[in-house]
Design a protein around this motif. Structure first.
Motif, PDB file in Angstrom:
ATOM      1  N   GLY A 263       0.799  -1.230   0.000  1.00 19.69           N
ATOM      2  CA  GLY A 263       0.000   0.000   0.000  1.00 19.69           C
ATOM      3  C   GLY A 263       0.828   1.273   0.000  1.00 19.69           C
ATOM      4  N   ILE A 264       2.142   1.151  -0.177  1.00 22.70           N
ATOM      5  CA  ILE A 264       2.998   2.353  -0.062  1.00 22.70           C
ATOM      6  C   ILE A 264       2.653   3.409  -1.116  1.00 22.70           C
ATOM      7  CG2 ILE A 264       4.874   1.312  -1.446  1.00 22.70           C
ATOM      8  CD1 ILE A 264       5.281   3.876   1.430  1.00 22.70           C
ATOM      9  N   GLY A 265       2.271   2.976  -2.305  1.00 19.41           N
ATOM     10  CA  GLY A 265       1.935   3.949  -3.347  1.00 19.41           C
ATOM     11  C   GLY A 265       0.772   4.823  -2.898  1.00 19.41           C
ATOM     12  N   ILE A 266      -0.188   4.208  -2.250  1.00 21.08           N
ATOM     13  CA  ILE A 266      -1.363   4.947  -1.779  1.00 21.08           C
ATOM     14  C   ILE A 266      -0.942   5.935  -0.688  1.00 21.08           C
ATOM     15  CG2 ILE A 266      -3.606   4.681  -0.625  1.00 21.08           C
ATOM     16  CD1 ILE A 266      -3.706   1.842  -1.990  1.00 21.08           C
ATOM     17  N   VAL A 267      -0.096   5.449   0.214  1.00 24.60           N
ATOM     18  CA  VAL A 267       0.374   6.308   1.316  1.00 24.60           C
ATOM     19  C   VAL A 267       1.197   7.479   0.766  1.00 24.60           C
ATOM     20  CG1 VAL A 267       1.865   6.306   3.362  1.00 24.60           C
ATOM     21  CG2 VAL A 267       0.299   4.386   2.955  1.00 24.60           C
ATOM     22  N   LEU A 268       2.043   7.201  -0.210  1.00 21.00           N
ATOM     23  CA  LEU A 268       2.851   8.281  -0.818  1.00 21.00           C
ATOM     24  C   LEU A 268       1.935   9.314  -1.479  1.00 21.00           C
ATOM     25  CD1 LEU A 268       5.670   6.120  -2.495  1.00 21.00           C
ATOM     26  CD2 LEU A 268       5.963   7.662  -0.541  1.00 21.00           C
ATOM     27  N   ALA A 275      -6.372  11.915  -3.623  1.00 22.91           N
ATOM     28  CA  ALA A 275      -7.598  11.329  -3.059  1.00 22.91           C
ATOM     29  C   ALA A 275      -7.625   9.826  -3.304  1.00 22.91           C
ATOM     30  CB  ALA A 275      -8.811  11.974  -3.726  1.00 22.91           C
ATOM     31  N   VAL A 276      -8.291   9.102  -2.408  1.00 20.58           N
ATOM     32  CA  VAL A 276      -8.441   7.652  -2.594  1.00 20.58           C
ATOM     33  C   VAL A 276      -9.899   7.323  -2.929  1.00 20.58           C
ATOM     34  CG1 VAL A 276      -6.545   6.925  -1.086  1.00 20.58           C
ATOM     35  CG2 VAL A 276      -8.823   7.301  -0.108  1.00 20.58           C
ATOM     36  N   ALA A 277     -10.089   6.149  -3.477  1.00 20.88           N
ATOM     37  CA  ALA A 277     -11.453   5.691  -3.789  1.00 20.88           C
ATOM     38  C   ALA A 277     -11.537   4.188  -3.582  1.00 20.88           C
ATOM     39  CB  ALA A 277     -11.797   6.021  -5.241  1.00 20.88           C
ATOM     40  N   ALA A 278     -12.744   3.732  -3.276  1.00 23.87           N
ATOM     41  CA  ALA A 278     -13.054   2.299  -3.195  1.00 23.87           C
ATOM     42  C   ALA A 278     -12.111   1.534  -2.278  1.00 23.87           C
ATOM     43  CB  ALA A 278     -13.015   1.673  -4.595  1.00 23.87           C
ATOM     44  N   MET A 279     -11.731   2.149  -1.167  1.00 21.55           N
ATOM     45  CA  MET A 279     -10.747   1.475  -0.307  1.00 21.55           C
ATOM     46  C   MET A 279     -11.297   0.185   0.301  1.00 21.55           C
ATOM     47  SD  MET A 279      -7.866   2.915  -0.544  1.00 21.55           S
ATOM     48  CE  MET A 279      -6.864   2.573   0.894  1.00 21.55           C
ATOM     49  N   ASP A 280     -12.611   0.027   0.294  1.00 24.28           N
ATOM     50  CA  ASP A 280     -13.158  -1.252   0.791  1.00 24.28           C
ATOM     51  C   ASP A 280     -13.426  -2.230  -0.366  1.00 24.28           C
ATOM     52  OD1 ASP A 280     -15.190   0.132  -0.392  1.00 24.28           O
ATOM     53  OD2 ASP A 280     -16.668  -0.253   1.183  1.00 24.28           O
ATOM     54  N   GLY A 281     -12.999  -1.858  -1.565  1.00 27.86           N
ATOM     55  CA  GLY A 281     -13.262  -2.707  -2.740  1.00 27.86           C
ATOM     56  C   GLY A 281     -12.346  -3.924  -2.765  1.00 27.86           C
ATOM     57  N   VAL A 282     -12.921  -5.079  -2.958  1.00 25.44           N
ATOM     58  CA  VAL A 282     -12.123  -6.303  -3.034  1.00 25.44           C
ATOM     59  C   VAL A 282     -12.674  -7.237  -4.089  1.00 25.44           C
ATOM     60  CG1 VAL A 282     -11.277  -6.493  -0.663  1.00 25.44           C
ATOM     61  CG2 VAL A 282     -13.528  -7.388  -1.246  1.00 25.44           C
ATOM     62  N   TYR A 417     -11.177 -18.459   1.120  1.00 25.30           N
ATOM     63  CA  TYR A 417     -11.319 -17.377   0.132  1.00 25.30           C
ATOM     64  C   TYR A 417      -9.998 -16.617   0.046  1.00 25.30           C
ATOM     65  CZ  TYR A 417     -16.298 -18.014  -0.458  1.00 25.30           C
ATOM     66  OH  TYR A 417     -17.528 -18.532  -0.786  1.00 25.30           O
ATOM     67  N   VAL A 418      -9.578 -16.338  -1.179  1.00 23.00           N
ATOM     68  CA  VAL A 418      -8.415 -15.462  -1.354  1.00 23.00           C
ATOM     69  C   VAL A 418      -8.939 -14.132  -1.905  1.00 23.00           C
ATOM     70  CG1 VAL A 418      -6.790 -17.341  -1.767  1.00 23.00           C
ATOM     71  CG2 VAL A 418      -7.966 -16.287  -3.709  1.00 23.00           C
ATOM     72  N   TYR A 419      -8.198 -13.079  -1.654  1.00 20.60           N
ATOM     73  CA  TYR A 419      -8.705 -11.787  -2.136  1.00 20.60           C
ATOM     74  C   TYR A 419      -7.583 -10.846  -2.532  1.00 20.60           C
ATOM     75  CZ  TYR A 419      -7.494  -9.566   2.338  1.00 20.60           C
ATOM     76  OH  TYR A 419      -6.817  -9.057   3.429  1.00 20.60           O
ATOM     77  N   MET A 420      -7.952  -9.923  -3.423  1.00 26.69           N
ATOM     78  CA  MET A 420      -7.056  -8.794  -3.702  1.00 26.69           C
ATOM     79  C   MET A 420      -7.883  -7.516  -3.643  1.00 26.69           C
ATOM     80  SD  MET A 420      -6.393  -9.327  -7.710  1.00 26.69           S
ATOM     81  CE  MET A 420      -7.487  -8.612  -8.898  1.00 26.69           C
ATOM     82  N   THR A 421      -7.206  -6.422  -3.332  1.00 28.14           N
ATOM     83  CA  THR A 421      -7.924  -5.166  -3.128  1.00 28.14           C
ATOM     84  C   THR A 421      -8.079  -4.424  -4.458  1.00 28.14           C
ATOM     85  OG1 THR A 421      -5.805  -4.161  -2.573  1.00 28.14           O
ATOM     86  CG2 THR A 421      -7.174  -4.909  -0.744  1.00 28.14           C
ATOM     87  N   LEU A 422      -9.127  -3.635  -4.548  1.00 24.54           N
ATOM     88  CA  LEU A 422      -9.410  -2.890  -5.781  1.00 24.54           C
ATOM     89  C   LEU A 422      -9.299  -1.377  -5.578  1.00 24.54           C
ATOM     90  CD1 LEU A 422     -12.554  -4.918  -6.980  1.00 24.54           C
ATOM     91  CD2 LEU A 422     -10.178  -5.224  -7.694  1.00 24.54           C
ATOM     92  N   GLY A 423      -9.171  -0.972  -4.323  1.00 19.59           N
ATOM     93  CA  GLY A 423      -9.135   0.466  -4.037  1.00 19.59           C
ATOM     94  C   GLY A 423      -7.754   1.063  -4.246  1.00 19.59           C
ATOM     95  N   GLY A 424      -7.715   2.377  -4.309  1.00 21.18           N
ATOM     96  CA  GLY A 424      -6.425   3.048  -4.476  1.00 21.18           C
ATOM     97  C   GLY A 424      -6.627   4.518  -4.748  1.00 21.18           C
ATOM     98  N   LEU A 425      -5.630   5.126  -5.376  1.00 25.79           N
ATOM     99  CA  LEU A 425      -5.680   6.567  -5.627  1.00 25.79           C
ATOM    100  C   LEU A 425      -6.539   6.867  -6.850  1.00 25.79           C
ATOM    101  CD1 LEU A 425      -1.881   7.131  -4.935  1.00 25.79           C
ATOM    102  CD2 LEU A 425      -3.751   7.929  -3.480  1.00 25.79           C
TER     103      LEU A 425
END
Ligand SMILES: Cc1cc2nc3c(=O)[nH]c(=O)nc-3n(C[C@H](O)[C@H](O)[C@H](O)COP(=O)(O)OP(=O)(O)OC[C@H]3O[C@@H](n4cnc5c(N)ncnc54)[C@H](O)[C@@H]3O)c2cc1C
Length: 487
Positions: A263-268, A275-282, A417-425
């Protein structure tokens, strides 16, 4: 691990240790494509990569790209598609779609397919029929989304758009990245490996002008005269961020990615006001198929009620399952279609078999009569080849009336269940980072999985909707940052 980063003021760093026109952070698919196009746009490019080599999660992916509009593979397999048809589907299937991004992605999809091939990413002129997680061999084209699922099949002509790079089974990502990394090397794009970007550098006006890089020997400050492109991947592997944004999954499920997808890119980006969007998106998944015959079963919650068309893309089924009471769900089959799920990694356990639906309902602890009612209604429709509740396609409909009956537990708390996140900048059409008011942050681009995806939940995801947009918008950002005319 709680990640923090504060932007560094350029005025405080003295002189730069190194300079380039465009600094690309991360060399997965998005970063590699950005670097190639920035270089071809005439920029002096420098890649900074935390690992000892490029590849990222992209290299361990299955290598499925969501492409359409009439690619050579679609044509060779006898399918007709158009950019409009593709856009109609994506616009309908995506919640809160960004019209401009979707249109661009669809309008340029055929060109992007050719571009990938011209970089050496191989795609067979072959298809794989039926519903699978991914084709077992090197076959290319297959259905990876909800194109045939109601109501989407009535909104756009359903055609397959999953294009798997020609690696056997799940190795398509390695094959694709091998080609793209070789191109970066061939074109002489320099890269600093074992080098981790820990902060962005900003000037007095708040424009991003460089990065701070940590190496074992200390910190470097590297100037980016035309722009920094963040391509560090998703936040999948950051436990603290997952707990904050998707607590349910972080408790029950397994994130996929490489350890540096933290998640470092988002933090940077956030450190300079992006701004971020869909941070709960998976996109979570534990497919019930193959074998396909299990799609003829029904999926019910602990109240014995159906809640999804069983022929939905596995990520969609998972998202609806997540929304059920206790995240509990059962796959119900009769003797005629009984089979064990082939994806053993999903660990869908067979609970038991019963002579009657009544016994099954009782054993599963459902309210008396609930499952019997659901199955009676389903079987009534199915006898006429219909599914009036969720409109499952005819291919997957048959009355479930041949005892004994069986139930598999497909609950989030039981299966794997495996998951990947969809949210970000949030990004614009050139991959430029946007602030909360939608204004570009000068000097900063964000591409790949650290940008918010086009689909923002598992309900609308299709396999390939990470690699294809990541590579496509990576290219756009590279060209824009280089100052060349964009696609
Ligand atoms: C098992 C698996 C299968 C998948 N299959 C598919 C599929 O078939 N199709 C599809 O579309 N998607 C698939 N995905 C998702 C897809 O792989 C990712 O979303 C995609 O690869 C992200 O690409 P990226 O370039 O944004 O990030 P990555 O490929 O992860 O690249 C990011 C790079 O940034 C580097 N980095 C991180 N932090 C720093 C830092 N601070 N400084 C410098 N460098 C840094 C990392 O080391 C890494 O090399 C799959 C994922 C997994 C895990």
């Amino acid at each position: 691990m709680s990640l923090k980063s504060e932007a560094v003021k350029q005025s405080g760093i003295g002189r730069w240790d190194r300079s380039a026109d465009v600094v690309v952070v991360g060399q997965g698919i998005a970063g590699a494509c950005a670097a190639l196009e920035a270089r071809r746009g005439g920029a002096e490019v420098l890649i900074i990569e935390r690992a000892s080599g490029g590849g990222g999660a992209s290299a361990i992916s299955a290598g499925v790209f969501y492409l359409g509009g009439g690619t050579d593979v679609q044509k060779a397999c006898g399918y007709e598609d158009s950019a409009d048809n593709m856009a109609r589907f994506l616009m309908a299937n995506t919640e809160h779609p960004n019209d401009e991004l979707v249109r661009l992605f669809c309008n340029h999809s055929v060109e992007h397919f050719h571009w990938l091939e011209s970089q050496g990413v191989p795609f067979e002129r072959s298809g794989y029929p039926g519903k699978v997680f991914f084709p077992p061999g090197t076959e290319c084209l297959y259905s990876t989304g909800n194109e045939k699922v109601w109501p989407y099949r009535e909104i756009a002509e359903p055609v397959p758009r999953g294009h798997k790079a020609a690696g056997a089974g799940e190795t398509g990502g390695a094959v694709a990245m091998h080609a793209l990394l070789a191109k970066c090397a061939e074109e002489g794009i320099p890269a600093l490996y074992d080098s981790r970007v820990t902060a962005l550098v900003v000037n007095e006006a708040g424009h991003v002008t460089g990065v701070r890089v940590r190496q074992t020997t200390g910190d470097l400050h590297i100037e980016a005269r035309r722009g920094v492109i963040l391509a560090t991947g998703g936040l999948n592997m950051n436990e603290a961020m997952a707990r904050e944004h998707i607590a349910l999954l972080s408790d029950t499920s397994i994130p996929i990615g490489i350890p540096y997808n933290d998640g470092i890119g988002i933090v940077l980006g956030q450190s300079v006001g992006a701004a971020v969007a869909a941070m709960d998106g998976v996109m979570a998944t534990a497919p019930i198929y193959p074998p396909e015959q299990l799609i003829k079963g029904i999926i019910v919650n602990r109240n014995g009620e159906r809640f999804v068309a069983e022929d939905a893309y596995h990520g969609r089924t998972a998202q609806f399952t997540m929304e059920q009471p206790g995240q509990t769900a059962y796959l119900i089959v009769d003797a005629e279609i009984f089979a064990y799920p082939e994806m053993t990694t999903a660990r869908h356990a067979l609970i038991d078999g019963w002579e009657t639906v009544q016994e099954m309902e009782k054993a599963l602890g459902m309210p008396t009569g609930a499952l019997q009612k659901t199955m009676a209604a389903y079987n009534r429709d199915a006898a006429a080849g219909e599914d009036n509740q969720f409109h499952k396609q005819g291919d997957w409909i048959k009355p479930l009336d041949v005892g004994p009956y069986a139930a598999f537990d497909i609950s989030f708390t039981k299966s794997a269940y495996v998951y990947m996140t969809l949210g970000g900048l949030e990004t614009g059409i050139h991959g430029e980072a946007l602030d909360a008011a939608g204004r570009p942050i000068q000097g900063l681009y964000v591409v790949g999985a650290c940008a918010a995806h086009i689909p923002r939940s598992g309900k609308s995801y299709a396999s390939g909707l990470s690699l294809a947009p990541g590579s496509f918008f990576g290219r756009r950002a590279g060209r824009h940052a280089s100052g060349a005319v964009s696609l």
